[in-house]
Design an enzyme around this catalytic site. Structure first.
Site, short mmCIF file in Angstrom:
data_model
loop_
_atom_site.label_atom_id
_atom_site.label_comp_id
_atom_site.label_asym_id
_atom_site.label_seq_id
_atom_site.Cartn_x
_atom_site.Cartn_y
_atom_site.Cartn_z
N GLU A 272 5.81 -5.88 5.15
CA GLU A 272 7.02 -5.60 6.13
C GLU A 272 8.28 -6.43 5.42
O GLU A 272 9.54 -6.00 5.39
CB GLU A 272 6.80 -6.18 7.38
N THR B 110 16.07 -0.22 8.76
CA THR B 110 16.06 -1.57 9.36
C THR B 110 17.01 -2.61 9.03
O THR B 110 17.66 -3.30 9.69
CB THR B 110 14.30 -2.11 9.10
P1 ADP Z 1 10.11 1.67 9.94
O1 ADP Z 1 10.56 0.78 10.87
O2 ADP Z 1 9.83 2.89 10.29
O3 ADP Z 1 8.95 1.10 9.50
P2 ADP Z 1 11.60 0.54 7.83
O4 ADP Z 1 12.83 0.99 7.33
O5 ADP Z 1 11.34 -0.64 8.35
O6 ADP Z 1 11.29 1.89 8.74
O7 ADP Z 1 10.87 0.78 6.43
C1 ADP Z 1 10.78 1.91 5.65
C2 ADP Z 1 11.14 1.45 4.27
O8 ADP Z 1 10.11 0.97 3.61
C3 ADP Z 1 11.61 2.63 3.60
O9 ADP Z 1 12.78 2.08 2.60
C4 ADP Z 1 10.47 2.94 2.61
O10 ADP Z 1 10.92 3.39 1.23
C5 ADP Z 1 9.95 1.53 2.45
N1 ADP Z 1 8.33 1.88 2.17
C6 ADP Z 1 7.86 1.56 0.94
N2 ADP Z 1 6.38 1.71 1.43
C7 ADP Z 1 6.29 2.55 2.28
C8 ADP Z 1 5.21 3.00 2.97
N3 ADP Z 1 4.04 3.08 2.64
N4 ADP Z 1 5.48 3.58 3.96
C9 ADP Z 1 6.66 3.72 4.75
N5 ADP Z 1 7.74 2.86 4.31
C10 ADP Z 1 7.49 2.55 2.87
#
Ligand code: ADP
Length: 308
Positions: free
Chosen positions: A128, A181
């Protein structure tokens, strides 16, 4: 080579009053992952389907979370990760959390459970941190524990699993616009008035009490956010119209899911949840924006084995 295929659930964080501390686990929305232990040390992402995400281990939340686990395990094992994405990144229903939590849960399972759920939450939080710059636990904790979770404290980490009243059903609408986020954190002011804080912690206490006593009316009264929602809802088209439509159809409460743009409505019973889904779809039909709609019971189990 030991291998496992799992379902890694989507999650709804914050639940209106509990910014960064409350979350719950969904049942019908989630990714699939295949995790394999190999004899060649190191963590590799070997396949990603359904999304354009980094294959480099140190840039993928699943890779980073597993590296944190292996560093604590101290033994030279190899891990291969396949990710079948159904939850879109940046949706606000824990896309990154599903990958981090799913990966560490599966590796721990294949290693015959050397770590507790509490330790797995800490490893998944490293993922995260990569996704949003902040090691929050309000998505990874419910993904790993199932049900509703409360992060009582981050330092030291203290996560409590709450009770899940059986009639609760979540409706989630995901407008197809990306709100990162990191962007939605940047609109938040960091000072809170005491008056607002009093109202917010009253609601957090009310929601926790409502969950344990299965008092649906109290749950509904407590799903109120006087601090974050007024600032963040401006990033979500038709937020107020969706909320009004959900409440008019009998939703207990409605708010931003995680950092948005998804909006959740928590309902008593499947019938209300479906009626709410229909009403909020009507609101979004008028915008011309694409969206997904999900109706899900609360998943009290968390990550599930598909086969091994
Ligand atoms: P959510 O709240 O839906 O998790 P976020 O914005 O917190 O969305 O996270 C998405 C970010 O994390 C994106 O920038 C994405 O490229 C990165 N990321 C890296 N690896 C992954 C993964 N395995 N799954 C989803 N997002 C990923």
């Amino acid at each position: 080579m030991k291998s496992i295929k799992i379902f890694a659930p989507a999650t709804v964080a914050n639940l209106s009053c509990g910014f960064d501390i409350l979350g719950c686990c969904l049942d019908t929305v989630g990714d699939e992952m295949v995790i394999t232990l190999t004899s060649e040390p190191g963590v590799k992402i070997t396949r990603i389907d359904g999304a354009n995400l980094p294959m480099e281990t140190h840039k993928n939340v699943a890779g980073v979370a597993v590296q944190a686990l292996l560093a604590a395990y101290g033994n030279d094992v190899g891990v291969e990760i396949e990710i079948y994405k159904k939850i879109k990144a940046g949706s606000g229903i824990g896309s990154s959390a599903a990958s981090s939590a799913g990966a560490v849960w599966a590796v721990n399972h294949l290693l015959d459970q050397p770590f507790t759920v509490h330790e797995l939450i800490k490893f998944a939080m490293e993922g995260e941190k990569l996704a949003s710059g902040n090691a929050h636990a309000d998505n990874v904790a419910p993904a790993l524990s199932g049900g509703f979770t409360l992060v009582r404290s981050y330092n030291p980490l203290d996560v409590i699993k709450l009770h899940t009243p059986k009639d609760l059903v979540m409706t989630v609408i995901h407008p197809q616009i990306e709100v990162k986020t990191s962007d939605s954190r940047s609109v938040i002011r960091h000072n809170v008035k005491l008056r607002q804080a009093i109202q917010q912690w009253g609601n957090v206490g009310g929601l926790v009490a409502g969950l344990f006593t299965e008092d649906y009316a109290l749950i509904g009264r407590s799903l109120e956010d006087v601090i974050i929602e007024p600032m963040r809802s401006i990033l979500i088209p038709e937020f107020k119209a969706v909320k009004d439509a959900a409440i008019a159809k009998g939703a207990l409460g409605c708010g931003i899911s995680g950092s948005g743009p998804s909006i959740f409505a928590l309902n008593k019973g499947m019938e209300t949840a479906n009626a709410v889904a229909e009403a909020i779809c009507k609101v979004y039909d008028k915008t011309g924006l694409d969206f997904d709609i999900h109706v899900s019971k609360i998943n009290d189990h968390g990550i599930k084995i598909i086969n091994e």
